[in-house]
Write a protein that holds these residues in place. Structure first.
Motif, PDB file in Angstrom:
ATOM      1  N   VAL A 272       3.829   3.353  -5.218  1.00 48.58           N
ATOM      2  CA  VAL A 272       3.322   2.645  -4.043  1.00 48.58           C
ATOM      3  C   VAL A 272       4.431   2.428  -3.026  1.00 48.58           C
ATOM      4  O   VAL A 272       5.561   2.057  -3.368  1.00 48.58           O
ATOM      5  CB  VAL A 272       2.727   1.278  -4.449  1.00 48.58           C
ATOM      6  CG1 VAL A 272       2.316   0.469  -3.225  1.00 48.58           C
ATOM      7  CG2 VAL A 272       1.529   1.479  -5.381  1.00 48.58           C
ATOM      8  N   VAL A 273       4.075   2.669  -1.760  1.00 46.21           N
ATOM      9  CA  VAL A 273       4.891   2.251  -0.620  1.00 46.21           C
ATOM     10  C   VAL A 273       4.009   1.370   0.250  1.00 46.21           C
ATOM     11  O   VAL A 273       2.816   1.646   0.408  1.00 46.21           O
ATOM     12  CB  VAL A 273       5.401   3.464   0.194  1.00 46.21           C
ATOM     13  CG1 VAL A 273       6.131   2.997   1.458  1.00 46.21           C
ATOM     14  CG2 VAL A 273       6.320   4.340  -0.656  1.00 46.21           C
ATOM     15  N   ALA A 274       4.560   0.313   0.796  1.00 44.88           N
ATOM     16  CA  ALA A 274       3.804  -0.592   1.665  1.00 44.88           C
ATOM     17  C   ALA A 274       4.293  -0.471   3.096  1.00 44.88           C
ATOM     18  O   ALA A 274       5.499  -0.360   3.348  1.00 44.88           O
ATOM     19  CB  ALA A 274       3.936  -2.041   1.193  1.00 44.88           C
ATOM     20  N   ALA A 275       3.341  -0.480   4.006  1.00 47.11           N
ATOM     21  CA  ALA A 275       3.655  -0.503   5.433  1.00 47.11           C
ATOM     22  C   ALA A 275       3.593  -1.949   5.901  1.00 47.11           C
ATOM     23  O   ALA A 275       2.501  -2.522   6.033  1.00 47.11           O
ATOM     24  CB  ALA A 275       2.668   0.357   6.216  1.00 47.11           C
ATOM     25  N   ASP A 276       4.751  -2.554   6.102  1.00 46.53           N
ATOM     26  CA  ASP A 276       4.833  -3.929   6.617  1.00 46.53           C
ATOM     27  C   ASP A 276       3.914  -4.878   5.840  1.00 46.53           C
ATOM     28  O   ASP A 276       4.098  -5.087   4.643  1.00 46.53           O
ATOM     29  CB  ASP A 276       4.526  -3.942   8.109  1.00 46.53           C
ATOM     30  CG  ASP A 276       5.046  -5.180   8.827  1.00 46.53           C
ATOM     31  OD1 ASP A 276       5.305  -6.194   8.162  1.00 46.53           O
ATOM     32  OD2 ASP A 276       5.190  -5.156  10.053  1.00 46.53           O
ATOM     33  N   GLY A 277       2.876  -5.426   6.504  1.00 47.65           N
ATOM     34  CA  GLY A 277       1.999  -6.399   5.868  1.00 47.65           C
ATOM     35  C   GLY A 277       1.202  -5.869   4.702  1.00 47.65           C
ATOM     36  O   GLY A 277       0.594  -6.653   3.957  1.00 47.65           O
ATOM     37  N   GLY A 278       1.191  -4.549   4.507  1.00 46.51           N
ATOM     38  CA  GLY A 278       0.566  -4.002   3.308  1.00 46.51           C
ATOM     39  C   GLY A 278       1.231  -4.495   2.044  1.00 46.51           C
ATOM     40  O   GLY A 278       0.631  -4.454   0.955  1.00 46.51           O
ATOM     41  N   ALA A 279       2.475  -4.981   2.163  1.00 46.80           N
ATOM     42  CA  ALA A 279       3.164  -5.541   1.004  1.00 46.80           C
ATOM     43  C   ALA A 279       2.438  -6.755   0.456  1.00 46.80           C
ATOM     44  O   ALA A 279       2.528  -7.052  -0.747  1.00 46.80           O
ATOM     45  CB  ALA A 279       4.599  -5.908   1.380  1.00 46.80           C
ATOM     46  N   ASP A 280       1.705  -7.468   1.312  1.00 47.69           N
ATOM     47  CA  ASP A 280       0.938  -8.617   0.810  1.00 47.69           C
ATOM     48  C   ASP A 280      -0.209  -8.179  -0.083  1.00 47.69           C
ATOM     49  O   ASP A 280      -0.547  -8.868  -1.048  1.00 47.69           O
ATOM     50  CB  ASP A 280       0.438  -9.450   1.989  1.00 47.69           C
ATOM     51  CG  ASP A 280       1.565 -10.245   2.623  1.00 47.69           C
ATOM     52  OD1 ASP A 280       1.891 -11.315   2.093  1.00 47.69           O
ATOM     53  OD2 ASP A 280       2.133  -9.778   3.627  1.00 47.69           O
ATOM     54  N   HIS A 281      -0.823  -7.020   0.217  1.00 44.15           N
ATOM     55  CA  HIS A 281      -1.827  -6.465  -0.694  1.00 44.15           C
ATOM     56  C   HIS A 281      -1.172  -6.128  -2.036  1.00 44.15           C
ATOM     57  O   HIS A 281      -1.736  -6.392  -3.100  1.00 44.15           O
ATOM     58  CB  HIS A 281      -2.458  -5.204  -0.105  1.00 44.15           C
ATOM     59  CG  HIS A 281      -3.400  -5.459   1.028  1.00 44.15           C
ATOM     60  ND1 HIS A 281      -4.396  -6.418   0.966  1.00 44.15           N
ATOM     61  CD2 HIS A 281      -3.512  -4.866   2.244  1.00 44.15           C
ATOM     62  CE1 HIS A 281      -5.079  -6.406   2.100  1.00 44.15           C
ATOM     63  NE2 HIS A 281      -4.562  -5.477   2.898  1.00 44.15           N
ATOM     64  N   ALA A 282       0.016  -5.530  -1.982  1.00 48.26           N
ATOM     65  CA  ALA A 282       0.716  -5.199  -3.218  1.00 48.26           C
ATOM     66  C   ALA A 282       0.987  -6.454  -4.041  1.00 48.26           C
ATOM     67  O   ALA A 282       0.767  -6.474  -5.267  1.00 48.26           O
ATOM     68  CB  ALA A 282       2.028  -4.485  -2.898  1.00 48.26           C
ATOM     69  N   LEU A 283       1.430  -7.511  -3.385  1.00 47.59           N
ATOM     70  CA  LEU A 283       1.735  -8.760  -4.083  1.00 47.59           C
ATOM     71  C   LEU A 283       0.489  -9.339  -4.735  1.00 47.59           C
ATOM     72  O   LEU A 283       0.521  -9.761  -5.910  1.00 47.59           O
ATOM     73  CB  LEU A 283       2.344  -9.754  -3.099  1.00 47.59           C
ATOM     74  CG  LEU A 283       2.873 -11.069  -3.682  1.00 47.59           C
ATOM     75  CD1 LEU A 283       3.989 -10.805  -4.685  1.00 47.59           C
ATOM     76  CD2 LEU A 283       3.359 -11.985  -2.567  1.00 47.59           C
ATOM     77  N   ARG A 284      -0.618  -9.344  -4.006  1.00 48.14           N
ATOM     78  CA  ARG A 284      -1.859  -9.897  -4.557  1.00 48.14           C
ATOM     79  C   ARG A 284      -2.381  -9.098  -5.740  1.00 48.14           C
ATOM     80  O   ARG A 284      -3.016  -9.655  -6.640  1.00 48.14           O
ATOM     81  CB  ARG A 284      -2.931  -9.959  -3.467  1.00 48.14           C
ATOM     82  CG  ARG A 284      -2.787 -11.116  -2.505  1.00 48.14           C
ATOM     83  CD  ARG A 284      -4.010 -11.299  -1.639  1.00 48.14           C
ATOM     84  NE  ARG A 284      -4.204 -10.183  -0.718  1.00 48.14           N
ATOM     85  CZ  ARG A 284      -3.644 -10.110   0.480  1.00 48.14           C
ATOM     86  NH1 ARG A 284      -2.842 -11.084   0.898  1.00 48.14           N
ATOM     87  NH2 ARG A 284      -3.873  -9.078   1.272  1.00 48.14           N
ATOM     88  N   HIS A 285      -2.123  -7.797  -5.742  1.00 48.68           N
ATOM     89  CA  HIS A 285      -2.645  -6.942  -6.815  1.00 48.68           C
ATOM     90  C   HIS A 285      -1.618  -6.695  -7.918  1.00 48.68           C
ATOM     91  O   HIS A 285      -1.852  -5.871  -8.801  1.00 48.68           O
ATOM     92  CB  HIS A 285      -3.107  -5.609  -6.226  1.00 48.68           C
ATOM     93  CG  HIS A 285      -4.344  -5.711  -5.394  1.00 48.68           C
ATOM     94  ND1 HIS A 285      -5.611  -5.757  -5.929  1.00 48.68           N
ATOM     95  CD2 HIS A 285      -4.500  -5.804  -4.053  1.00 48.68           C
ATOM     96  CE1 HIS A 285      -6.511  -5.838  -4.950  1.00 48.68           C
ATOM     97  NE2 HIS A 285      -5.858  -5.883  -3.810  1.00 48.68           N
ATOM     98  N   GLY A 286      -0.505  -7.387  -7.854  1.00 44.54           N
ATOM     99  CA  GLY A 286       0.499  -7.261  -8.915  1.00 44.54           C
ATOM    100  C   GLY A 286       1.237  -5.938  -8.915  1.00 44.54           C
ATOM    101  O   GLY A 286       1.689  -5.483  -9.964  1.00 44.54           O
ATOM    102  N   LEU A 287       1.385  -5.332  -7.754  1.00 43.60           N
ATOM    103  CA  LEU A 287       2.074  -4.054  -7.633  1.00 43.60           C
ATOM    104  C   LEU A 287       3.462  -4.252  -7.037  1.00 43.60           C
ATOM    105  O   LEU A 287       3.670  -5.139  -6.208  1.00 43.60           O
ATOM    106  CB  LEU A 287       1.269  -3.106  -6.732  1.00 43.60           C
ATOM    107  CG  LEU A 287      -0.158  -2.788  -7.169  1.00 43.60           C
ATOM    108  CD1 LEU A 287      -0.898  -2.045  -6.060  1.00 43.60           C
ATOM    109  CD2 LEU A 287      -0.157  -1.965  -8.447  1.00 43.60           C
ATOM    110  N   THR A 288       4.394  -3.422  -7.457  1.00 41.80           N
ATOM    111  CA  THR A 288       5.741  -3.472  -6.905  1.00 41.80           C
ATOM    112  C   THR A 288       6.009  -2.180  -6.155  1.00 41.80           C
ATOM    113  O   THR A 288       6.195  -1.119  -6.772  1.00 41.80           O
ATOM    114  CB  THR A 288       6.794  -3.647  -8.009  1.00 41.80           C
ATOM    115  OG1 THR A 288       6.534  -4.860  -8.722  1.00 41.80           O
ATOM    116  CG2 THR A 288       8.195  -3.706  -7.406  1.00 41.80           C
TER     117      THR A 288
END
Length: 226
Positions: free
Chosen positions: A35-51
């Motif tokens: 997974v790579v997050a684009a800016d605020g997409g990191a909040d989706h990662a955090l909520r879903h337990g992804l790093t």
């Protein structure tokens, strides 16, 4: 050209900040566990337990919690001449990018995403939303193995010319443009659909066709690598 932040030989899931749910995310992760997050997409990662292996963007939408959780993987690109989606695509080298969280939110953001696909000729990017899977058709000829009877949209993102075989309403060397001919309510008529394309053209299909689209993109990647 930019120096890559992520360089990987396997598919990537790219998370944007627009709405995405477990179903869309799981579809992407099945194909691309990294997974790579684009800016605020990191909040989706955090909520879903992804790093995420990287968070890329200008960080104007990143929450304090996500910033702290992924501090070691933050890559700030502060210039404002491009969107976070473009910042990511120009700094990720991967054979396939499964992108979710980029459609279905603000209209200006959606249009900017589609404009980026067209400008970068990003044929290796598959956009996944609640209802659709979308991909930019490669230049020249490509064949897609799809389910007859399902809806299909052939949408020009600029000046284009398209010939198709296997749609309910085939296109015979038709000139297409956003302000001209579009084919937004077509359908798959045969199990193999062939396109001959010049210019940026988006193929949209129901989300149920995601596996078929992934197979089609990977086949194109493999063919071009030979």
């Amino acid at each position: 050209m930019f120096d890559p932040i992520v360089h990987i030989s396997s598919p990537i899931t790219l998370l944007g900040g627009a709405d995405t749910d477990n179903s869309q995310l799981n579809i992407c992760l099945k194909v691309a566990p990294s997974v790579v997050a684009a800016d605020g997409g990191a909040d989706h990662a955090l909520r879903h337990g992804l790093t995420p292996i990287a968070v890329i963007g200008d960080m104007d939408s990143l929450s304090v919690a996500a910033g702290a959780a992924f501090a070691s993987g933050l890559h700030r690109v502060s210039e404002q001449d491009s969107t976070d989606f473009e910042k990511c695509l120009t700094r990720i080298v991967a054979p396939l990018i499964m992108a979710t969280g980029f459609l279905g939110g603000r209209l200006d953001h959606t249009l900017a995403v589609l404009g980026t696909l067209a400008r970068l000729r990003a044929h290796h990017v598959i956009l996944v939303s609640q209802d659709d899977v979308c991909v930019l058709l490669p230049q020249g000829r490509s064949t897609w193995h799809l389910s007859p009877g399902l809806r299909a949209g052939v949408l020009p993102l600029g000046q284009a010319q398209v010939t198709s075989h296997g749609l309910r309403w085939d296109l015979a060397s038709r000139a297409m443009a956003p302000d001209g001919l579009v084919s937004s309510s077509n359908a798959v008529a045969q199990p193999a659909v062939t396109f001959d394309v010049t210019g940026p053209v988006l193929l949209t299909l129901p989300l149920s066709e995601c596996d078929a689209v992934v197979a089609g993109v990977l086949a194109q990647v493999s063919s071009s690598a030979r």
